[in-house]
Design a protein around this motif. Structure first.
Motif, PDB file in Angstrom:
ATOM      1  N   ILE A 331     -58.915  20.603 -18.326  1.00 51.74           N
ATOM      2  CA  ILE A 331     -58.478  21.053 -17.102  1.00 51.74           C
ATOM      3  C   ILE A 331     -59.759  21.266 -16.327  1.00 51.74           C
ATOM      4  N   LEU A 332     -60.877  21.654 -16.962  1.00 47.90           N
ATOM      5  CA  LEU A 332     -62.059  21.921 -16.523  1.00 47.90           C
ATOM      6  C   LEU A 332     -62.743  20.696 -16.038  1.00 47.90           C
ATOM      7  N   THR A 333     -62.519  19.862 -17.088  1.00 48.16           N
ATOM      8  CA  THR A 333     -63.166  18.458 -16.691  1.00 48.16           C
ATOM      9  C   THR A 333     -62.529  17.650 -15.793  1.00 48.16           C
ATOM     10  N   GLU A 334     -61.172  17.810 -15.605  1.00 45.81           N
ATOM     11  CA  GLU A 334     -60.348  16.850 -14.673  1.00 45.81           C
ATOM     12  C   GLU A 334     -60.510  17.842 -13.165  1.00 45.81           C
ATOM     13  N   SER A 335     -60.815  18.812 -13.183  1.00 43.11           N
ATOM     14  CA  SER A 335     -61.209  19.648 -11.977  1.00 43.11           C
ATOM     15  C   SER A 335     -62.527  19.407 -11.592  1.00 43.11           C
ATOM     16  N   GLY A 336     -63.389  19.178 -12.223  1.00 43.68           N
ATOM     17  CA  GLY A 336     -64.841  18.708 -11.986  1.00 43.68           C
ATOM     18  C   GLY A 336     -65.051  17.421 -11.317  1.00 43.68           C
ATOM     19  N   GLN A 337     -63.875  16.684 -11.886  1.00 43.73           N
ATOM     20  CA  GLN A 337     -63.971  15.028 -11.414  1.00 43.73           C
ATOM     21  C   GLN A 337     -63.175  15.144  -9.957  1.00 43.73           C
ATOM     22  N   GLY A 338     -62.580  16.381  -9.543  1.00 45.00           N
ATOM     23  CA  GLY A 338     -61.775  16.329  -8.321  1.00 45.00           C
ATOM     24  C   GLY A 338     -60.415  15.941  -8.514  1.00 45.00           C
ATOM     25  N   SER A 339     -59.816  16.146  -9.612  1.00 43.82           N
ATOM     26  CA  SER A 339     -58.500  15.979  -9.899  1.00 43.82           C
ATOM     27  C   SER A 339     -57.768  17.121 -10.158  1.00 43.82           C
ATOM     28  N   ALA A 340     -56.459  17.230  -9.622  1.00 46.65           N
ATOM     29  CA  ALA A 340     -55.761  18.610  -9.827  1.00 46.65           C
ATOM     30  C   ALA A 340     -54.559  18.436 -10.852  1.00 46.65           C
ATOM     31  N   GLY A 341     -54.689  17.785 -11.678  1.00 48.79           N
ATOM     32  CA  GLY A 341     -53.874  17.649 -12.814  1.00 48.79           C
ATOM     33  C   GLY A 341     -52.814  16.414 -12.540  1.00 48.79           C
ATOM     34  N   GLN A 342     -52.366  15.676 -13.698  1.00 55.10           N
ATOM     35  CA  GLN A 342     -51.296  14.715 -13.435  1.00 55.10           C
ATOM     36  C   GLN A 342     -50.178  14.947 -13.634  1.00 55.10           C
ATOM     37  N   ARG A 343     -48.944  14.372 -12.907  1.00 46.27           N
ATOM     38  CA  ARG A 343     -47.574  14.439 -13.457  1.00 46.27           C
ATOM     39  C   ARG A 343     -47.386  13.418 -14.179  1.00 46.27           C
ATOM     40  N   SER A 344     -47.474  13.489 -15.379  1.00 49.21           N
ATOM     41  CA  SER A 344     -47.315  12.483 -16.245  1.00 49.21           C
ATOM     42  C   SER A 344     -46.152  12.124 -16.995  1.00 49.21           C
ATOM     43  N   GLU A 345     -44.980  13.103 -16.608  1.00 52.78           N
ATOM     44  CA  GLU A 345     -43.792  12.992 -17.202  1.00 52.78           C
ATOM     45  C   GLU A 345     -42.701  12.657 -16.010  1.00 52.78           C
ATOM     46  N   THR A 346     -41.591  11.937 -16.424  1.00 53.30           N
ATOM     47  CA  THR A 346     -40.468  11.699 -15.533  1.00 53.30           C
ATOM     48  C   THR A 346     -39.296  12.059 -15.750  1.00 53.30           C
ATOM     49  N   LEU A 347     -38.702  12.662 -15.046  1.00 53.22           N
ATOM     50  CA  LEU A 347     -37.318  13.219 -15.033  1.00 53.22           C
ATOM     51  C   LEU A 347     -36.202  12.119 -14.165  1.00 53.22           C
ATOM     52  N   TYR A 348     -35.178  11.525 -14.733  1.00 52.41           N
ATOM     53  CA  TYR A 348     -34.329  10.967 -14.053  1.00 52.41           C
ATOM     54  C   TYR A 348     -33.105  11.684 -13.878  1.00 52.41           C
ATOM     55  N   LEU A 349     -32.937  11.503 -12.248  1.00 58.30           N
ATOM     56  CA  LEU A 349     -31.808  12.494 -11.764  1.00 58.30           C
ATOM     57  C   LEU A 349     -30.585  11.358 -11.240  1.00 58.30           C
ATOM     58  N   GLU A 350     -29.500  11.441 -11.803  1.00 59.64           N
ATOM     59  CA  GLU A 350     -28.481  10.534 -11.240  1.00 59.64           C
ATOM     60  C   GLU A 350     -27.091  11.226 -10.740  1.00 59.64           C
ATOM     61  N   VAL A 351     -26.505  11.214  -9.670  1.00 56.89           N
ATOM     62  CA  VAL A 351     -25.541  11.999  -9.416  1.00 56.89           C
ATOM     63  C   VAL A 351     -24.306  10.887  -9.145  1.00 56.89           C
ATOM     64  N   ARG A 352     -23.221  11.680  -9.805  1.00 56.56           N
ATOM     65  CA  ARG A 352     -22.174  10.554  -9.939  1.00 56.56           C
ATOM     66  C   ARG A 352     -20.738  11.393  -9.405  1.00 56.56           C
ATOM     67  N   ASP A 353     -20.432  10.718  -8.144  1.00 57.19           N
ATOM     68  CA  ASP A 353     -18.903  11.336  -7.537  1.00 57.19           C
ATOM     69  C   ASP A 353     -17.986  10.358  -7.901  1.00 57.19           C
ATOM     70  N   ARG A 354     -16.925  11.011  -8.753  1.00 58.82           N
ATOM     71  CA  ARG A 354     -15.742  10.438  -9.349  1.00 58.82           C
ATOM     72  C   ARG A 354     -16.311   9.347 -10.390  1.00 58.82           C
ATOM     73  N   GLN A 355     -16.087   8.126 -10.039  1.00 57.71           N
ATOM     74  CA  GLN A 355     -16.807   6.900 -10.862  1.00 57.71           C
ATOM     75  C   GLN A 355     -17.552   5.967 -10.266  1.00 57.71           C
ATOM     76  N   SER A 356     -18.329   6.675  -9.170  1.00 54.23           N
ATOM     77  CA  SER A 356     -19.399   5.923  -8.639  1.00 54.23           C
ATOM     78  C   SER A 356     -20.875   6.761  -8.593  1.00 54.23           C
ATOM     79  N   ALA A 357     -21.921   6.171  -8.677  1.00 57.86           N
ATOM     80  CA  ALA A 357     -23.188   6.915  -8.399  1.00 57.86           C
ATOM     81  C   ALA A 357     -23.522   7.052  -6.831  1.00 57.86           C
ATOM     82  N   VAL A 358     -23.956   8.010  -6.449  1.00 59.36           N
ATOM     83  CA  VAL A 358     -24.177   8.357  -5.050  1.00 59.36           C
ATOM     84  C   VAL A 358     -25.602   8.603  -5.029  1.00 59.36           C
ATOM     85  N   ASN A 359     -26.130   8.495  -3.860  1.00 58.42           N
ATOM     86  CA  ASN A 359     -27.492   8.816  -3.426  1.00 58.42           C
ATOM     87  C   ASN A 359     -27.839  10.473  -3.691  1.00 58.42           C
TER      88      ASN A 359
END
Length: 367
Positions: A331-359
């Protein structure tokens, strides 16, 4: 005249803003408070809620500290560069000040052109001296700020190490507290055979989710009244929206949310747990039912919390993201390079209303 021009240039130079070290130090205090909260959580009757808040406090404190250290490193480089670029002018300023200190006041006011020149030089000196003093004060403030920033770098390693260990301890305690929890209401009991048959017969997420909708049992929470104003279940950034194609041209009917490693995922409203466990190639999946015929699919978790049929209240942890938290030195190294940390993981979020996926934006408030 050249010396006076140099002094005037120094006087009108930039005045720096307050150091970001204060923000980093405030974040360190928050991490200390999180440790106190972790120690106090053992005696709490609402231990899961207390530990959830503690984990979130650690996550917020570490994120704030990383950002503060990043900005502090940038500020330190700016100060060092500025002082180095003006070293000649600063040296001349100090020389003028030292000369003024050594010379008696009457001699300073003498001028070879007689009384008129002496009066004129006296007025110029009277105008310049307060400005010189102001510049000296500003220079001293810069040097003091630089010393604080350098000292912060020395303390940060210990603070970060303690914070990272505390966050790990809090997550472990939370996992155990959830496993030991017996106070949640149950809407129905899971039928393991039926679930196994549904898993075996489903080749897609859509087919599995549709099968769950068809096996509705009883009534549960109803989040329809807050539809459109619900916060995301994890702190992160939406990388791809509904039906937005990725670099490979693959579009999914949900959100892809970038999160930090080991981020805590919670249910933002009361919901019924409809499924928790591995599913197809989505990794560990949590499926919640916040309203009748509506399912939220949370995929890509490393750990899932909860039993099928349980009604989990708002703010209840339902999972933890994967990945490895960086080390304190990383963390100290990345801070010294001007980086605030990476969001390296991804969560997939799907919403389904009855039988269909909706926004998902129909349900979640997305900036």
């Amino acid at each position: 005249m050249r010396g006076l021009a140099v002094i005037c240039a120094l006087i009108t130079g930039p005045v720096w803003a307050q150091s970001p070290a204060d923000d980093a130090q405030a974040a360190a205090v928050r991490l200390g408070e999180a440790r106190v909260a972790l120690d106090a959580a053992d005696g709490r009757s609402d231990r899961v809620a207390a530990l959830t808040q503690t984990v979130q406090a650690y996550e917020d404190g570490l994120a704030a500290l990383r950002d503060g250290l990043r900005r502090a490193a940038i500020r330190q480089r700016t100060l060092e560069t500025d002082l180095a670029s003006r070293s000649e002018e600063v040296a001349r300023l100090l020389g003028v000040l030292q000369t003024m200190e050594r010379s008696p006041a009457p001699i300073l006011l003498l001028h070879p052109n007689g009384p008129t020149g002496t009066a004129r030089s006296g007025m110029m000196l009277a105008d310049v001296t307060p400005a010189l003093q102001d510049r000296v004060v500003a220079l001293r403030a810069q040097l003091e700020e630089l010393a604080v920033l350098q000292g912060l770098q020395g303390d940060a390693l210990t603070i970060l190490a303690d914070g990272l260990q505390g966050a790990q301890d809090a997550r472990a305690a939370l996992s155990k507290a959830i496993a030991d929890r017996t106070d949640l209401p149950s809407r129905f009991a899971e039928d393991p055979v039926q679930t196994a048959l549904l898993l075996a017969s489903s080749e897609t997420l859509e087919a599995f989710a549709s099968g769950l909708v068809e096996t509705q049992t009883g009534s549960g929470p109803d989040a329809a009244t807050v539809k459109g104003a619900i916060p995301l279940p994890v702190e992160g950034q939406v990388l791809r929206g509904f039906n937005e194609a990725d670099a490979a041209g693959i579009a999914r009917p949900g959100f892809v949310i970038a999160t930090r490693p080991r981020a805590l995922v919670t249910t933002p409203v009361p919901a019924t747990v409809r499924y928790a466990g591995p599913l197809l190639d989505y990794g560990n999946v949590m499926i919640l039912e916040p309203a009748k015929d509506v399912l939220w699919v949370l995929a890509g978790l490393e750990q899932v919390f909860g039993e099928v049929g349980q009604i989990v209240p708002e703010g209840t942890p339902v999972g933890i993201m994967g990945g490895q938290s960086p080390s304190a030195q990383g963390i100290l190294t990345e801070s010294g390079q001007g980086s605030a940390g990476q969001r390296s993981e991804t969560l997939y979020l799907e919403v389904r209303d009855r039988q269909s996926a909706v926004n998902p934006a129909e349900w979640f408030a997305v900036e």
